[in-house]
Motif scaffolding. Structure first.
Motif, PDB file in Angstrom:
ATOM      1  N   LEU A 296     -67.302  24.202 120.078  1.00  0.00           N
ATOM      2  CA  LEU A 296     -67.544  24.040 118.642  1.00  0.00           C
ATOM      3  C   LEU A 296     -66.470  24.748 117.817  1.00  0.00           C
ATOM      4  O   LEU A 296     -66.330  24.468 116.624  1.00  0.00           O
ATOM      5  CB  LEU A 296     -68.927  24.614 118.273  1.00  0.00           C
ATOM      6  CG  LEU A 296     -70.126  23.927 118.928  1.00  0.00           C
ATOM      7  CD1 LEU A 296     -71.395  24.728 118.696  1.00  0.00           C
ATOM      8  CD2 LEU A 296     -70.287  22.517 118.399  1.00  0.00           C
ATOM      9  N   GLY A 297     -65.719  25.654 118.463  1.00  0.00           N
ATOM     10  CA  GLY A 297     -64.644  26.372 117.777  1.00  0.00           C
ATOM     11  C   GLY A 297     -64.774  27.870 117.929  1.00  0.00           C
ATOM     12  O   GLY A 297     -65.865  28.412 117.756  1.00  0.00           O
ATOM     13  N   ASN A 298     -63.692  28.505 118.294  1.00  0.00           N
ATOM     14  CA  ASN A 298     -63.620  29.969 118.418  1.00  0.00           C
ATOM     15  C   ASN A 298     -62.199  30.392 118.105  1.00  0.00           C
ATOM     16  O   ASN A 298     -61.267  29.841 118.703  1.00  0.00           O
ATOM     17  CB  ASN A 298     -63.916  30.384 119.874  1.00  0.00           C
ATOM     18  CG  ASN A 298     -65.189  31.162 120.027  1.00  0.00           C
ATOM     19  OD1 ASN A 298     -65.949  31.330 119.081  1.00  0.00           O
ATOM     20  ND2 ASN A 298     -65.430  31.628 121.230  1.00  0.00           N
ATOM     21  N   ARG A 299     -62.030  31.335 117.209  1.00  0.00           N
ATOM     22  CA  ARG A 299     -60.668  31.828 116.927  1.00  0.00           C
ATOM     23  C   ARG A 299     -60.027  32.309 118.213  1.00  0.00           C
ATOM     24  O   ARG A 299     -60.676  32.969 119.019  1.00  0.00           O
ATOM     25  CB  ARG A 299     -60.728  33.005 115.962  1.00  0.00           C
ATOM     26  CG  ARG A 299     -60.685  32.591 114.517  1.00  0.00           C
ATOM     27  CD  ARG A 299     -60.665  33.810 113.593  1.00  0.00           C
ATOM     28  NE  ARG A 299     -61.405  33.490 112.406  1.00  0.00           N
ATOM     29  CZ  ARG A 299     -62.700  33.754 112.235  1.00  0.00           C
ATOM     30  NH1 ARG A 299     -63.384  34.390 113.150  1.00  0.00           N
ATOM     31  NH2 ARG A 299     -63.304  33.402 111.130  1.00  0.00           N
ATOM     32  N   GLY A 300     -58.733  32.006 118.389  1.00  0.00           N
ATOM     33  CA  GLY A 300     -57.985  32.511 119.559  1.00  0.00           C
ATOM     34  C   GLY A 300     -58.194  31.680 120.810  1.00  0.00           C
ATOM     35  O   GLY A 300     -57.744  32.057 121.893  1.00  0.00           O
ATOM     36  N   GLN A 301     -58.920  30.564 120.675  1.00  0.00           N
ATOM     37  CA  GLN A 301     -59.205  29.763 121.875  1.00  0.00           C
ATOM     38  C   GLN A 301     -58.857  28.288 121.656  1.00  0.00           C
ATOM     39  O   GLN A 301     -59.613  27.403 122.065  1.00  0.00           O
ATOM     40  CB  GLN A 301     -60.681  29.910 122.269  1.00  0.00           C
ATOM     41  CG  GLN A 301     -61.031  31.320 122.748  1.00  0.00           C
ATOM     42  CD  GLN A 301     -62.310  31.379 123.547  1.00  0.00           C
ATOM     43  OE1 GLN A 301     -63.327  30.844 123.136  1.00  0.00           O
ATOM     44  NE2 GLN A 301     -62.269  32.034 124.703  1.00  0.00           N
ATOM     45  N   SER A 302     -57.724  28.015 120.999  1.00  0.00           N
ATOM     46  CA  SER A 302     -57.387  26.604 120.726  1.00  0.00           C
ATOM     47  C   SER A 302     -57.250  25.823 122.035  1.00  0.00           C
ATOM     48  O   SER A 302     -57.673  24.664 122.122  1.00  0.00           O
ATOM     49  CB  SER A 302     -56.103  26.506 119.899  1.00  0.00           C
ATOM     50  OG  SER A 302     -55.028  27.148 120.556  1.00  0.00           O
ATOM     51  N   ASN A 303     -56.704  26.465 123.072  1.00  0.00           N
ATOM     52  CA  ASN A 303     -56.566  25.795 124.373  1.00  0.00           C
ATOM     53  C   ASN A 303     -57.941  25.615 125.039  1.00  0.00           C
ATOM     54  O   ASN A 303     -58.311  24.526 125.479  1.00  0.00           O
ATOM     55  CB  ASN A 303     -55.595  26.569 125.275  1.00  0.00           C
ATOM     56  CG  ASN A 303     -55.936  28.067 125.397  1.00  0.00           C
ATOM     57  OD1 ASN A 303     -56.895  28.561 124.797  1.00  0.00           O
ATOM     58  ND2 ASN A 303     -55.130  28.771 126.169  1.00  0.00           N
TER      59      ASN A 303
END
Ligand SMILES: NC(=O)c1ccc[n+]([C@@H]2O[C@H](COP(=O)([O-])OP(=O)(O)OC[C@H]3O[C@@H](n4cnc5c(N)ncnc54)[C@H](O)[C@@H]3O)[C@@H](O)[C@H]2O)c1
Length: 244
Positions: free
Chosen positions: A140-147
């Motif tokens: 769903l989205g987490n900063r620092g985890q685009s990969n």
């Protein structure tokens, strides 16, 4: 052969280990798959006759094909596949090297796809089977985890497509999205980061690997029918939002 046969990837530690233990407790033959040969071999020994360790890198198609061949040669069928192996390489996008995107997508998404491709082909012929893909609430989205988020979003999409393609062959495909779970992966996070993450949880607790194993056991149980293409959140309510 009466016993159901389950393949669990990333089974040497953390969530995969708890899933392997649960599958053995539920009378499955558990095939433990990992690249960590020492921990995987030791765990299989601990679990006894109903467990077998096979070293396999899920991002290598030849290794995945050999894995399924050796299980079929020995047991003649595969009833359940739990695609749990995964890695993180976190950083904000402006600091993330391209290799860290490639590595995470290669294991988390392509590796899961390869396992699903071989398992789905086999289960379609068997006309039965369960596939459970371990994604993450982080899709769903987490900063620092685009990969990582992108790889896990891919796993959700993959799960939905396979449910459509394999449903009429008696194969049910679902995903589980864990939230913060206490494993070697999260134990590597600095203490203050762990505390902040726990504070952001509606339950104010971390989950246990066994919480994920319970959901896997439910989805693989023969009595569980008519559920396919779903993503079940086991995340202490984190996916609901801020909850102020
Ligand atoms: N721990 C959490 O909070 C959390 C949250 C959401 C999702 N998840 C997901 O749950 C799964 C398990 O996480 P964990 O916390 O137990 O991680 P972990 O690092 O403790 O264990 C992962 C296992 O996967 C194995 N593995 C890594 N690459 C592999 C490969 N190419 N082929 C085969 N095995 C490989 C590792 O050797 C390790 O034993 C992962 O997919 C992870 O993304 C974990």
């Amino acid at each position: 052969m009466d016993k159901r046969v389950a393949i669990i990837t990333g089974a040497a530690k953390g969530i995969g280990k708890a899933i392997a233990e649960r599958m053995v407790k539920d009378s499955y033959i558990a095939i433990l798959v990992d690249v960590d040969i020492e921990s995987g071999t030791n765990l299989a020994k601990e679990l006894g006759n109903s467990a077998q360790f096979i070293s396999c890198d899920i991002s290598d198609i030849k290794a995945v094909e050999n894995l399924f061949k050796s299980v079929i040669d020995k047991f003649g069928k595969v009833d359940a596949v739990v695609n749990n192996a995964g890695i993180i390489r976190d950083n904000v996008i402006w600091k993330m090297p391209e290799e860290d995107f490639d590595k995470v997508v290669d294991i988390n998404l392509k590796g899961t796809w390869l396992m699903c491709k071989v398992a789905g082909t086999l289960m379609r012929e068997q006309k039965s089977g369960r596939i459970v893909n371990i994604t993450s609430r982080a899709w769903l989205g987490n900063r620092g985890q685009s990969n990582y988020s992108a790889s896990k979003a891919g796993v959700v999409g993959l799960t939905r497509v396979l449910a459509l393609e394999l449903g009429k062959y008696g194969v049910l495909v679902n995903a589980i999205a864990p939230g913060l779970i206490n494993t070697p992966l999260t134990q590597k996070l600095p203490q203050d980061v762990q505390e902040k993450l726990i504070e952001a949880q509606p339950t104010k607790t971390m989950g246990k690997p066994e919480d994920i194993a319970n959901a896997v056991a439910f989805l693989c149980n023969e009595q569980t029918q008519f559920i396919t293409g779903q993503t079940i959140y086991v995340d202490g309510g984190k996916s609901i939002g801020a909850g102020l």
